[in-house]
Scaffold this motif. Sequence first.
Motif, PDB file in Angstrom:
ATOM      1  N   TYR A  27       0.871  -1.331  -0.178  1.00 34.80           N
ATOM      2  CA  TYR A  27      -0.056  -0.161  -0.137  1.00 34.80           C
ATOM      3  C   TYR A  27       0.762   1.051   0.037  1.00 34.80           C
ATOM      4  O   TYR A  27       1.695   1.418   0.650  1.00 34.80           O
ATOM      5  N   LYS A  28       0.559   2.174  -0.856  1.00 34.50           N
ATOM      6  CA  LYS A  28       1.032   3.356  -0.839  1.00 34.50           C
ATOM      7  C   LYS A  28       0.381   4.748  -0.432  1.00 34.50           C
ATOM      8  O   LYS A  28      -0.605   4.835  -0.775  1.00 34.50           O
ATOM      9  N   SER A  29       0.917   5.136   0.666  1.00 33.26           N
ATOM     10  CA  SER A  29       0.104   6.363   1.230  1.00 33.26           C
ATOM     11  C   SER A  29       0.208   7.693   0.403  1.00 33.26           C
ATOM     12  O   SER A  29       1.176   7.658  -0.395  1.00 33.26           O
ATOM     13  N   PRO A  30      -0.636   8.584   0.472  1.00 29.90           N
ATOM     14  CA  PRO A  30      -0.678   9.768  -0.312  1.00 29.90           C
ATOM     15  C   PRO A  30       0.808  10.440   0.182  1.00 29.90           C
ATOM     16  O   PRO A  30       1.044  11.292  -0.910  1.00 29.90           O
ATOM     17  N   THR A  31       1.611  10.295   1.001  1.00 28.35           N
ATOM     18  CA  THR A  31       2.618  10.877   1.042  1.00 28.35           C
ATOM     19  C   THR A  31       3.784  10.244   0.466  1.00 28.35           C
ATOM     20  O   THR A  31       5.297  10.455   0.558  1.00 28.35           O
ATOM     21  N   GLY A  32       3.602   9.049  -0.130  1.00 30.25           N
ATOM     22  CA  GLY A  32       4.449   8.096  -1.052  1.00 30.25           C
ATOM     23  C   GLY A  32       5.079   6.969  -0.118  1.00 30.25           C
ATOM     24  O   GLY A  32       6.060   6.591  -0.658  1.00 30.25           O
ATOM     25  N   LYS A  33       4.879   6.819   1.222  1.00 31.69           N
ATOM     26  CA  LYS A  33       5.398   5.835   1.856  1.00 31.69           C
ATOM     27  C   LYS A  33       4.672   4.396   1.532  1.00 31.69           C
ATOM     28  O   LYS A  33       3.386   4.364   1.188  1.00 31.69           O
ATOM     29  N   ASN A  43      -1.315  -2.727  12.163  1.00 34.36           N
ATOM     30  CA  ASN A  43      -1.089  -1.312  12.721  1.00 34.36           C
ATOM     31  C   ASN A  43      -2.327  -0.784  12.469  1.00 34.36           C
ATOM     32  O   ASN A  43      -2.423   0.503  12.434  1.00 34.36           O
ATOM     33  N   PHE A  44      -3.487  -1.343  12.768  1.00 27.38           N
ATOM     34  CA  PHE A  44      -4.776  -0.636  12.515  1.00 27.38           C
ATOM     35  C   PHE A  44      -5.217  -0.032  11.359  1.00 27.38           C
ATOM     36  O   PHE A  44      -5.787   1.081  11.095  1.00 27.38           O
ATOM     37  N   TYR A  45      -4.612  -0.381  10.274  1.00 31.02           N
ATOM     38  CA  TYR A  45      -4.686   0.207   8.909  1.00 31.02           C
ATOM     39  C   TYR A  45      -4.314   1.740   9.098  1.00 31.02           C
ATOM     40  O   TYR A  45      -4.710   2.609   8.387  1.00 31.02           O
ATOM     41  N   VAL A  46      -2.838   1.941   9.827  1.00 29.65           N
ATOM     42  CA  VAL A  46      -2.295   3.257   9.898  1.00 29.65           C
ATOM     43  C   VAL A  46      -0.909   3.193   9.395  1.00 29.65           C
ATOM     44  O   VAL A  46      -0.309   2.259   9.788  1.00 29.65           O
ATOM     45  N   SER A  47      -0.562   3.901   8.591  1.00 28.92           N
ATOM     46  CA  SER A  47       1.005   3.692   7.781  1.00 28.92           C
ATOM     47  C   SER A  47       1.981   4.072   9.186  1.00 28.92           C
ATOM     48  O   SER A  47       1.756   5.290   9.572  1.00 28.92           O
TER      49      SER A  47
END
Length: 288
Positions: A27-33, A43-47
């Motif tokens: 999964y790629k977060s909006p900040t690119g992680k 992690n409770f669906y938290v990046s």
Amino acid sequence: MSWFKRTKKGIQTPTEEKKDVPKGLWYKSPTGKIVDSEELEKNFYVSPEDGYHVRIGSKEYFEILFDDNKFKELDKGLVSKDPLNFVDNKKYTDRLKDAQDKTGLKDAVRTAVGKSMGEDLVVACMDFSFIGGSMGSVVGEKIARAADYSLKKKIPFVIISKSGGARMMEAALSLMQLAKTSAKLAQLSKAKIPFISLCTDPTTGGTTASFAMLGDINISEPGALIGFAGPRVVRDTTGKELPDGFQTAEFVLDHGFLDFITHRKDLKRKLNLYLDLILNRPLREKTA
């Protein structure tokens, strides 16, 4: 009904195609992680690197809040009708069937009762994946019935909001749910039964204008979009330029509409801590 058709400008992704919980190996977060999907779930669906809270639905929130994921679902069989015989570029009945088939849900909210850190709790959780979490008659009715259950059993009530607002296919019938749910929450308040509102991304429209902001305690997840109308509408209405991020949870907290913001991993513990304080119960120190 040509005025319902989208032009080439603006949002192009149909609501039913938008995803909440990410699928696949990464999964790629909006900040690119980039994060492994299994790690994200743990992690409770938290990046873990940037703290971005991925949108989740009632299934995941029930797993977080209820002990051992054990609960009794309330009014499970309620489904929306089409009293207005509404048609835009698709029949409303077809939209409902498509949403039910794709999500496995009956409508945009699920209600349940179970134990949370050993104490009874009623939870109503909205699902954005079902027609944008729009609030139709079934959403209002299920929340009202859940409030009645909470009132009868004297059990604290939590609503987890995630909504694009009123469901246009039900017109005024949708708007009536604002008054109905607000009246039920007033009954809970009169009976001194706690109601906690959790605003998640996004909480907008009629949901914000009713139950989402009526909690004895109003809380949110980090970075959640919270507002009534979109920035353009607000700007055109007020005639003023708006500050950056004025509809983020952090901005709303700074201006007094929220009591606190909590990381999802702390949600169960903090929610129960405040219920203990409200109800004058012995504080439970164990972790969720």
